[in-house]
Enzyme design. Sequence first.
Site, mmCIF file in Angstrom:
data_model
loop_
_atom_site.group_PDB
_atom_site.id
_atom_site.type_symbol
_atom_site.label_atom_id
_atom_site.label_comp_id
_atom_site.label_asym_id
_atom_site.label_seq_id
_atom_site.Cartn_x
_atom_site.Cartn_y
_atom_site.Cartn_z
ATOM 1 N N LYS A 191 0.819 -1.196 0.000
ATOM 2 C CA LYS A 191 0.000 0.000 0.000
ATOM 3 C C LYS A 191 0.860 1.257 0.000
ATOM 4 C CE LYS A 191 -3.024 -2.432 3.213
ATOM 5 N NZ LYS A 191 -3.397 -2.490 4.647
ATOM 6 N N GLY A 192 2.133 1.073 0.330
ATOM 7 C CA GLY A 192 2.998 2.230 0.562
ATOM 8 C C GLY A 192 3.087 3.223 -0.580
ATOM 9 N N GLU A 246 7.411 2.458 -6.653
ATOM 10 C CA GLU A 246 7.625 1.971 -5.281
ATOM 11 C C GLU A 246 7.809 3.145 -4.328
ATOM 12 O OE1 GLU A 246 7.453 -0.076 -3.071
ATOM 13 O OE2 GLU A 246 8.315 -2.034 -3.479
ATOM 14 N N ASP A 247 7.399 2.943 -3.095
ATOM 15 C CA ASP A 247 7.636 3.991 -2.102
ATOM 16 C C ASP A 247 9.057 3.914 -1.557
ATOM 17 O OD1 ASP A 247 6.781 1.543 -1.062
ATOM 18 O OD2 ASP A 247 6.196 2.412 0.845
ATOM 19 N N ASP A 252 14.314 -0.978 0.530
ATOM 20 C CA ASP A 252 15.019 -1.222 1.789
ATOM 21 C C ASP A 252 16.109 -2.251 1.476
ATOM 22 O OD1 ASP A 252 15.542 -1.617 4.528
ATOM 23 O OD2 ASP A 252 13.478 -1.173 5.049
ATOM 24 N N LYS A 272 17.196 3.205 0.750
ATOM 25 C CA LYS A 272 18.162 3.155 1.856
ATOM 26 C C LYS A 272 19.395 2.402 1.371
ATOM 27 C CE LYS A 272 14.859 2.745 5.698
ATOM 28 N NZ LYS A 272 14.376 1.805 6.723
ATOM 29 N N PHE A 293 14.022 3.973 10.603
ATOM 30 C CA PHE A 293 12.623 3.592 10.409
ATOM 31 C C PHE A 293 11.828 4.846 10.069
ATOM 32 C CE2 PHE A 293 8.548 2.000 10.645
ATOM 33 C CZ PHE A 293 8.529 0.646 10.902
ATOM 34 N N VAL A 294 11.375 4.931 8.832
ATOM 35 C CA VAL A 294 10.672 6.141 8.406
ATOM 36 C C VAL A 294 9.187 5.862 8.152
ATOM 37 C CG1 VAL A 294 12.651 7.377 7.475
ATOM 38 C CG2 VAL A 294 11.407 5.790 6.002
ATOM 39 N N ARG A 326 0.501 6.700 7.632
ATOM 40 C CA ARG A 326 0.591 6.756 6.168
ATOM 41 C C ARG A 326 0.191 8.123 5.619
ATOM 42 N NH1 ARG A 326 1.426 1.527 4.019
ATOM 43 N NH2 ARG A 326 0.379 -0.170 5.096
#
Length: 183
Positions: free
Chosen positions: A47-48, A103-104, A107, A135, A156-157, A169
């Site tokens: 969902k990001g 993509e958001d 990682d 990242k 952690f964002v 969100r």
Amino acid sequence: MDLETVTAEITQVLITKEQIETRIQELAKEIDAHYDSKDVLLVGVLKGAVMFMADLSRAVQSRVQMDWMAVSSYGSGTTSSGVVRILKDLDTDVLGKDVLIVEDIIDSGLTLSWLVANLEARGAASVEVVALLRKPDAAKVDVDVRWVGFDIPNEFVVGYGLDYNERYRTLPGVAVLSPSVYS
Ligand code: PRP
């Protein structure tokens, strides 16, 4: 929800709403130049990527279609294993299409690496990636990402689509979550 309402829950605002808006305009110009009036299928990863998809898709001038996938990585807790399960597949047949994965965040890169291979195997004419955040220090695999909004530290964002336990969100910018929230 705005950032002021959660000041006790965040340690730092990394990227403001205005910085995101400016960067999206720049990315959109590069994407338009790359596709040069070809049709593009935007594939958002739920969902990001919802916020990023909504803003980027309206910033590009290219003719776009939108579709969505939801995937889940098998693994323990927050650790991605690279083995991906499709929770919601595309409605569109990508055969012969120019696909741009939206993509958001990248990682470990494992989700994206699997997704690119999966869409290529379905016969897409091309598969490119645009990610708002990356990242670099967390990367476990190299993924060929054509467009990146911002490289960020390995923190952690949350915000602008990114969650912790489905919260945060709708924050307008990207912020570092205070460890007191999750520890
Ligand atoms: C996040 C993010 C990417 C993936 C990145 O999704 O949206 O899809 O993790 O991680 P990786 O590079 O280590 O593979 P998440 O599973 O948190 O789902 P969500 O977007 O629904 O919050």
